[in-house]
Design an enzyme around this catalytic site. Sequence first.
Site, PDB file in Angstrom:
ATOM      1  N   GLU A  73      11.243 -71.448 -34.257  1.00 42.26           N
ATOM      2  CA  GLU A  73      12.527 -72.057 -34.573  1.00 42.26           C
ATOM      3  C   GLU A  73      13.589 -71.217 -33.884  1.00 42.26           C
ATOM      4  O   GLU A  73      13.344 -70.075 -33.504  1.00 42.26           O
ATOM      5  CB  GLU A  73      12.770 -72.059 -36.086  1.00 42.26           C
ATOM      6  CG  GLU A  73      13.254 -70.736 -36.671  1.00 42.26           C
ATOM      7  CD  GLU A  73      12.179 -69.658 -36.740  1.00 42.26           C
ATOM      8  OE1 GLU A  73      10.984 -69.997 -36.648  1.00 42.26           O
ATOM      9  OE2 GLU A  73      12.566 -68.474 -36.869  1.00 42.26           O
TER      10      GLU A  73
ATOM     11  N   LYS B 150      15.591 -59.287 -26.763  1.00 48.29           N
ATOM     12  CA  LYS B 150      14.559 -60.204 -27.279  1.00 48.29           C
ATOM     13  C   LYS B 150      13.436 -60.477 -26.283  1.00 48.29           C
ATOM     14  O   LYS B 150      12.305 -60.732 -26.676  1.00 48.29           O
ATOM     15  CB  LYS B 150      15.194 -61.520 -27.722  1.00 48.29           C
ATOM     16  CG  LYS B 150      15.930 -61.414 -29.054  1.00 48.29           C
ATOM     17  CD  LYS B 150      16.271 -62.801 -29.601  1.00 48.29           C
ATOM     18  CE  LYS B 150      16.869 -62.692 -30.988  1.00 48.29           C
ATOM     19  NZ  LYS B 150      18.283 -62.259 -30.970  1.00 48.29           N
TER      20      LYS B 150
ATOM     21  N   SER C 110      22.398 -54.109 -27.719  1.00 42.92           N
ATOM     22  CA  SER C 110      21.249 -55.019 -27.725  1.00 42.92           C
ATOM     23  C   SER C 110      21.411 -56.247 -26.841  1.00 42.92           C
ATOM     24  O   SER C 110      20.425 -56.832 -26.404  1.00 42.92           O
ATOM     25  CB  SER C 110      20.952 -55.456 -29.164  1.00 42.92           C
ATOM     26  OG  SER C 110      22.110 -56.026 -29.757  1.00 42.92           O
TER      27      SER C 110
HETATM   28  C1  LIG Z   1      18.952 -61.611 -32.120  1.00 42.65           C
HETATM   29  C2  LIG Z   1      19.857 -60.502 -31.776  1.00 42.65           C
HETATM   30  C3  LIG Z   1      20.062 -59.408 -32.646  1.00 42.65           C
HETATM   31  C4  LIG Z   1      19.483 -59.326 -34.033  1.00 42.65           C
HETATM   32  O1  LIG Z   1      18.111 -59.246 -34.106  1.00 42.65           O
HETATM   33  P1  LIG Z   1      17.339 -57.903 -34.482  1.00 42.65           P
HETATM   34  O2  LIG Z   1      15.945 -58.361 -34.714  1.00 42.65           O
HETATM   35  O3  LIG Z   1      17.973 -57.327 -35.701  1.00 42.65           O
HETATM   36  O4  LIG Z   1      17.464 -56.986 -33.334  1.00 42.65           O
HETATM   37  C5  LIG Z   1      20.863 -58.364 -32.223  1.00 42.65           C
HETATM   38  N1  LIG Z   1      21.469 -58.383 -31.009  1.00 42.65           N
HETATM   39  C6  LIG Z   1      21.314 -59.414 -30.154  1.00 42.65           C
HETATM   40  C7  LIG Z   1      22.013 -59.370 -28.850  1.00 42.65           C
HETATM   41  C8  LIG Z   1      20.509 -60.510 -30.499  1.00 42.65           C
HETATM   42  O5  LIG Z   1      20.377 -61.530 -29.648  1.00 42.65           O
END
Ligand SMILES: *Cc1c(COP(=O)(O)O)cnc(C)c1O
Length: 398
Positions: free
Chosen positions: A115, A93, A382
């Site tokens: 938010e 993010k 992610s």
């Molecule tokens: C917020 C988040 C997601 C989901 O958001 P996307 O916009 O679909 O990428 C996925 N993995 C992590 C670690 C997150 O914090």
Amino acid sequence: MTKPTFSAMPDEKGYFGEFGGQIIPPDLIKIMDDINDAYEEIRVTETFQNELMDLYQHYVGRPSPIFKTTKLSSGGAQIFLKREDLNHTGAHKINHCLGEALLAKHMGKTKVLAETGAGQHGVALATACALVGIECEIHMGEIDIEKEHPNVTKMKILGCKLVPVSRGTRTLKDAVDSAFEEYLKDPVHFFYAIGSVVGPHPFPKMVRDFQSIVGKEAREQFLSSEGKLPDVVTACVGGGSNAIGLFTAFLEDDNVELVGVEPAGKGLDTPDNAATLTLGVKGGLHGMQCYNLQDDNGEPLPVYSIASGLDYPGVGPQHCYLKDLGRVKYVTADDQECLDAFMTLSQKEGIIPALESAHAVAYAMKIAKDMSPDQTILINLSGRGDKDADFVAEKLGL
Ligand SMILES: *Cc1c(COP(=O)(O)O)cnc(C)c1O
């Protein structure tokens, strides 16, 4: 048949095929167009590119490495992880929050608003705003504030204004309304920082561009270490930002199979899932046209996933388009598969993943078994699982 050119997406009005656009009041369209103009103008300048690349490198810690796992695939395809979990603040993010905060600053905006549900977007945004030097205000439901203590504390320490939302369900849905009302008080001077590739144009495009560094790096890294491209590239899909960030570099590579993994929650035959592309219908949501999970009156359903970052009733318009084109396949993993993958990756490779990311790990483990050892799968890891450790430990009675 002519091949669609993915790089030209979206069109001028922000449409990916029939999805996206600006489903908002006319005066807000003007505001969004101003943001698009400012973005298109500075995006190509060397100053902005250098500023963002410098932060990616020295602040976020990019490029994030690719790690070849050895014990996940039980003799089948080799599984590789793009380590976005190693970024500053622990997830992907930060890539788009920095881009948005920089753009807001360049536009002379006075306050960045958003938010947050579980607090991940709030922390990443508060971090970016602290660094860039712009006021940040985060709206969060009172229930979520009670549940997400570490993130709430972090946001306070980072100096953002945290606004508790006490109306309605006191969760994310009401936090969205509350933050949006504040935004409407002065949209000319405020900047609403959207947390994924969703919302009205230009956000799906802009957030994608900021995240596309992930795939750009990964494609080069993979080619240089393996001498070929991966057979399968996969990522979890909430709003879709980490997935599109990885997929974008591979869209024109016909031999690379792209797979997005949605949360099946407690099951696709129960109301407790958030499998938007798998079960959703076309409609308007949060300023865009997309697939979404809604009731008979067109109201968004109260979706669910064990991973709070994935429980969104809509999904980015580009994913909707890629699904209909057949270029990306969308599948699901349920809570149990996610938990199994979470524990397996932790205990076999020493990497505790975010529950969101564990959905993609679950899918990769499942298909690897039936693939050959000379085939490869690349997963976008992610985020890291620090935030989920206590929850999982309690759930599994550890
Ligand atoms: C917020 C988040 C997601 C989901 O958001 P996307 O916009 O679909 O990428 C996925 N993995 C992590 C670690 C997150 O914090």
